[in-house]
Design a protein around this motif. Structure first.
Motif, mmCIF file in Angstrom:
data_model
loop_
_atom_site.group_PDB
_atom_site.id
_atom_site.type_symbol
_atom_site.label_atom_id
_atom_site.label_comp_id
_atom_site.label_asym_id
_atom_site.label_seq_id
_atom_site.Cartn_x
_atom_site.Cartn_y
_atom_site.Cartn_z
ATOM 1 N N SER A 195 0.692 -1.168 0.087
ATOM 2 C CA SER A 195 0.275 -0.096 -0.450
ATOM 3 C C SER A 195 0.946 1.391 -0.217
ATOM 4 O O SER A 195 1.000 2.252 1.009
ATOM 5 C CB SER A 195 -1.112 -0.226 1.686
ATOM 6 O OG SER A 195 -1.921 0.765 0.725
ATOM 7 N N PRO A 196 1.568 1.582 -0.924
ATOM 8 C CA PRO A 196 2.819 2.892 -0.839
ATOM 9 C C PRO A 196 2.243 3.836 -1.069
ATOM 10 O O PRO A 196 1.320 3.899 -1.695
ATOM 11 C CB PRO A 196 3.537 2.191 -2.370
ATOM 12 C CG PRO A 196 2.322 1.034 -3.094
ATOM 13 C CD PRO A 196 1.862 0.703 -2.824
ATOM 14 N N SER A 197 2.886 4.692 -0.809
ATOM 15 C CA SER A 197 2.161 6.687 -1.808
ATOM 16 C C SER A 197 3.409 6.743 -1.668
ATOM 17 O O SER A 197 4.814 6.815 -1.231
ATOM 18 C CB SER A 197 2.320 7.184 0.002
ATOM 19 O OG SER A 197 1.864 8.604 -0.086
ATOM 20 N N PHE A 198 3.610 8.030 -3.158
ATOM 21 C CA PHE A 198 4.336 7.691 -3.976
ATOM 22 C C PHE A 198 4.773 9.628 -3.908
ATOM 23 O O PHE A 198 5.879 9.909 -4.707
ATOM 24 C CB PHE A 198 4.384 7.950 -4.912
ATOM 25 C CG PHE A 198 4.147 5.990 -5.800
ATOM 26 C CD1 PHE A 198 4.768 5.078 -5.947
ATOM 27 C CD2 PHE A 198 2.782 5.315 -5.579
ATOM 28 C CE1 PHE A 198 5.235 3.430 -5.750
ATOM 29 C CE2 PHE A 198 2.983 3.807 -6.440
ATOM 30 C CZ PHE A 198 3.670 3.290 -5.951
ATOM 31 N N ALA A 199 3.601 10.159 -2.670
ATOM 32 C CA ALA A 199 3.790 11.912 -2.723
ATOM 33 C C ALA A 199 5.104 12.111 -2.472
ATOM 34 O O ALA A 199 5.918 12.824 -2.963
ATOM 35 C CB ALA A 199 2.789 11.954 -2.093
ATOM 36 N N ASP A 200 6.390 11.409 -1.911
ATOM 37 C CA ASP A 200 7.445 11.855 -1.097
ATOM 38 C C ASP A 200 8.563 10.857 -2.126
ATOM 39 O O ASP A 200 9.483 11.270 -1.404
ATOM 40 C CB ASP A 200 7.313 11.370 0.237
ATOM 41 C CG ASP A 200 6.560 12.499 1.024
ATOM 42 O OD1 ASP A 200 6.285 13.688 1.091
ATOM 43 O OD2 ASP A 200 5.944 12.155 2.240
ATOM 44 N N MET A 201 8.087 10.547 -2.905
ATOM 45 C CA MET A 201 9.355 9.824 -3.700
ATOM 46 C C MET A 201 9.619 10.456 -4.709
ATOM 47 O O MET A 201 9.461 10.459 -6.065
ATOM 48 C CB MET A 201 9.245 8.407 -5.166
ATOM 49 C CG MET A 201 10.047 7.510 -5.123
ATOM 50 S SD MET A 201 9.415 5.827 -6.100
ATOM 51 C CE MET A 201 8.491 6.943 -7.324
ATOM 52 N N THR A 202 10.859 11.326 -4.207
ATOM 53 C CA THR A 202 11.399 12.645 -5.341
ATOM 54 C C THR A 202 13.058 13.321 -5.783
ATOM 55 O O THR A 202 12.948 13.066 -7.214
ATOM 56 C CB THR A 202 11.624 13.576 -4.348
ATOM 57 O OG1 THR A 202 12.901 13.295 -3.108
ATOM 58 C CG2 THR A 202 10.158 14.410 -3.219
ATOM 59 N N THR A 203 13.352 11.609 -5.519
ATOM 60 C CA THR A 203 14.522 11.381 -5.425
ATOM 61 C C THR A 203 14.169 10.644 -7.663
ATOM 62 O O THR A 203 13.310 10.490 -8.268
ATOM 63 C CB THR A 203 15.155 9.903 -6.314
ATOM 64 O OG1 THR A 203 15.178 10.016 -4.288
ATOM 65 C CG2 THR A 203 16.412 9.488 -6.036
ATOM 66 N N PRO A 204 14.377 11.233 -8.435
ATOM 67 C CA PRO A 204 14.898 11.142 -10.032
ATOM 68 C C PRO A 204 15.003 9.878 -10.167
ATOM 69 O O PRO A 204 15.576 8.911 -9.708
ATOM 70 C CB PRO A 204 16.339 11.862 -10.764
ATOM 71 C CG PRO A 204 16.584 12.952 -9.425
ATOM 72 C CD PRO A 204 16.359 12.318 -8.370
ATOM 73 N N THR A 205 13.942 9.092 -11.212
ATOM 74 C CA THR A 205 13.437 7.711 -11.472
ATOM 75 C C THR A 205 13.064 7.498 -12.614
ATOM 76 O O THR A 205 11.804 8.610 -12.960
ATOM 77 C CB THR A 205 12.635 6.836 -10.102
ATOM 78 O OG1 THR A 205 12.413 7.779 -8.900
ATOM 79 C CG2 THR A 205 12.290 5.695 -10.616
ATOM 80 N N LEU A 206 13.970 6.300 -13.201
ATOM 81 C CA LEU A 206 12.107 6.334 -14.539
ATOM 82 C C LEU A 206 11.674 5.032 -13.674
ATOM 83 O O LEU A 206 12.193 3.626 -13.461
ATOM 84 C CB LEU A 206 14.285 5.546 -15.571
ATOM 85 C CG LEU A 206 13.492 5.143 -16.618
ATOM 86 C CD1 LEU A 206 12.582 6.035 -17.184
ATOM 87 C CD2 LEU A 206 14.778 3.826 -17.841
ATOM 88 N N VAL A 207 10.691 4.667 -14.853
ATOM 89 C CA VAL A 207 9.181 3.559 -14.265
ATOM 90 C C VAL A 207 9.395 2.983 -15.848
ATOM 91 O O VAL A 207 9.363 3.229 -16.332
ATOM 92 C CB VAL A 207 8.120 4.604 -13.647
ATOM 93 C CG1 VAL A 207 7.346 3.151 -13.633
ATOM 94 C CG2 VAL A 207 8.604 5.000 -12.251
ATOM 95 N N VAL A 208 9.776 2.114 -15.297
ATOM 96 C CA VAL A 208 9.318 0.895 -16.654
ATOM 97 C C VAL A 208 8.732 -0.451 -16.840
ATOM 98 O O VAL A 208 8.334 -1.166 -16.106
ATOM 99 C CB VAL A 208 11.119 -0.221 -17.345
ATOM 100 C CG1 VAL A 208 10.452 -0.836 -18.090
ATOM 101 C CG2 VAL A 208 11.804 0.693 -17.524
ATOM 102 N N ALA A 209 7.529 -0.234 -17.379
ATOM 103 C CA ALA A 209 6.189 -0.614 -17.405
ATOM 104 C C ALA A 209 5.746 -1.101 -18.604
ATOM 105 O O ALA A 209 5.741 -0.468 -19.354
ATOM 106 C CB ALA A 209 4.893 0.177 -16.683
#
Length: 309
Positions: A195-209
């Motif tokens: 049950s994640p919250s991504f609101a504070d995921m500020t680090t530069p990130t590449l999402v692959v889906a």
């Protein structure tokens, strides 16, 4: 046309050493790590890699070998959920494995001196100021915690901040989205930490889906795996792969039984795109990632699309 392999340069010979053992009395099992590195080069950037459920440090050779052959040192822990350790649900650690997973990655970062000393010829060649984290599936959620994502409690409030400022870039491969009503009944019962919250995921990130990644853990469709991109603040990138299922064409290895969508071309694209993203994010001023986005070569057009924010 953008040629990712040309941008990365010719591959160099690599060396892999395993197991590198890190004492971990609080974990119940010493942490076993596989380390892969180019035989040449100095001030080498670092990737810590978190495997998917049941895997181990021995998996994901298509990605790990590519990154190492193009200038990264890659450290792969074997997490407690690995089938090689056979920890059962009645083990008191079982419900906290998601926490142990995050601690495993931090333990590696705490002991880079041990990593250096364990690999012949590596001592003094790491750049501890350039660290990225990459994870696939459950490993993606694990890495997301280092990048700033947090697990929501039963009260709906974000739990402990487990981020790590040493990690300044990330890649999330087939990483699950939000919990609550989006989870299947099975997942809601057995995986309350999902049950994640991504609101504070500020680090530069590449999402692959993958746009065909239909998970039994969610009542939603493949768009569930794009939540880490859409629900987090920028800067972020999203690589959506056409026709890809959870294994993204076979990132865990050749002829792996879980791979239902085998595609060497797709894996090759992931190799090049992830390398370019990490290279440019860890080295401000490097324009490789920009070249990928603007060139949009024929192979990217056919296999997927890139979005940024």
């Amino acid at each position: 046309m953008f040629n990712g392999n040309a941008a990365a340069g010719a591959p160099t010979p690599i060396v892999s050493v395993s197991p590198v053992t890190l004492p971990a009395a609080d974990r119940g099992e010493d942490l076993q790590v596989r380390v892969s590195a180019p035989v040449a080069g100095r001030e080498l950037p670092i990737i810590v890699f978190s495997h998917g459920f049941g895997k181990s440090m021995k998996a994901y050779a298509p990605l790990v070998d590519y990154w190492a052959a193009h200038g990264f040192v890659v450290a792969q822990p074997t997490h407690l959920d690995s089938r090689t350790l056979n920890i059962t649900p009645d083990d008191p650690r079982h419900s906290e494995i998601w926490r142990f997973r995050v601690a495993d990655l931090k333990r590696i970062l705490d002991h880079l001196d041990v990593i250096e000393a364990a690999v012949p010829g590596l001592d003094g060649r790491l750049d501890p100021g350039r660290i990225a984290a990459v994870g696939h599936s459950w490993g993606g959620q694990t890495v997301g915690m280092l990048l700033g994502a947090r697990v929501l409690g039963a009260d709906g409030l974000p739990g402990e901040d487990m981020s790590d400022s040493r990690v300044t870039a990330g890649v999330l491969l087939s990483t699950t989205g939000t919990g609550g009503a989006d989870l299947s009944p099975f997942a809601a019962e057995h995986f309350p930490f999902m049950s994640p919250s991504f609101a504070d995921m500020t680090t530069p990130t590449l999402v692959v889906a993958g746009d065909k990644d239909q998970s039994p853990l969610s009542v939603r469709g493949p768009d569930w795996f794009t939540d880490p991109y859409h629900l987090s603040p920028g800067p972020k990138g999203l690589l959506t792969l056409f026709g890809a299922e959870h294994s993204l064409g076979g990132v865990a290895g050749d002829a792996v039984t879980e791979t239902t969508d085998e595609s060497p071309e797709r894996v090759a694209l992931i190799q090049r795109i992830t390398w370019a993203y990490l290279r440019s994010t860890l080295y401000p001023g490097d324009d490789t990632w920009s070249a990928v986005r603007t060139a949009m070569s024929a192979d990217i057009d056919q296999l997927g699309r890139i979005s940024v924010k």
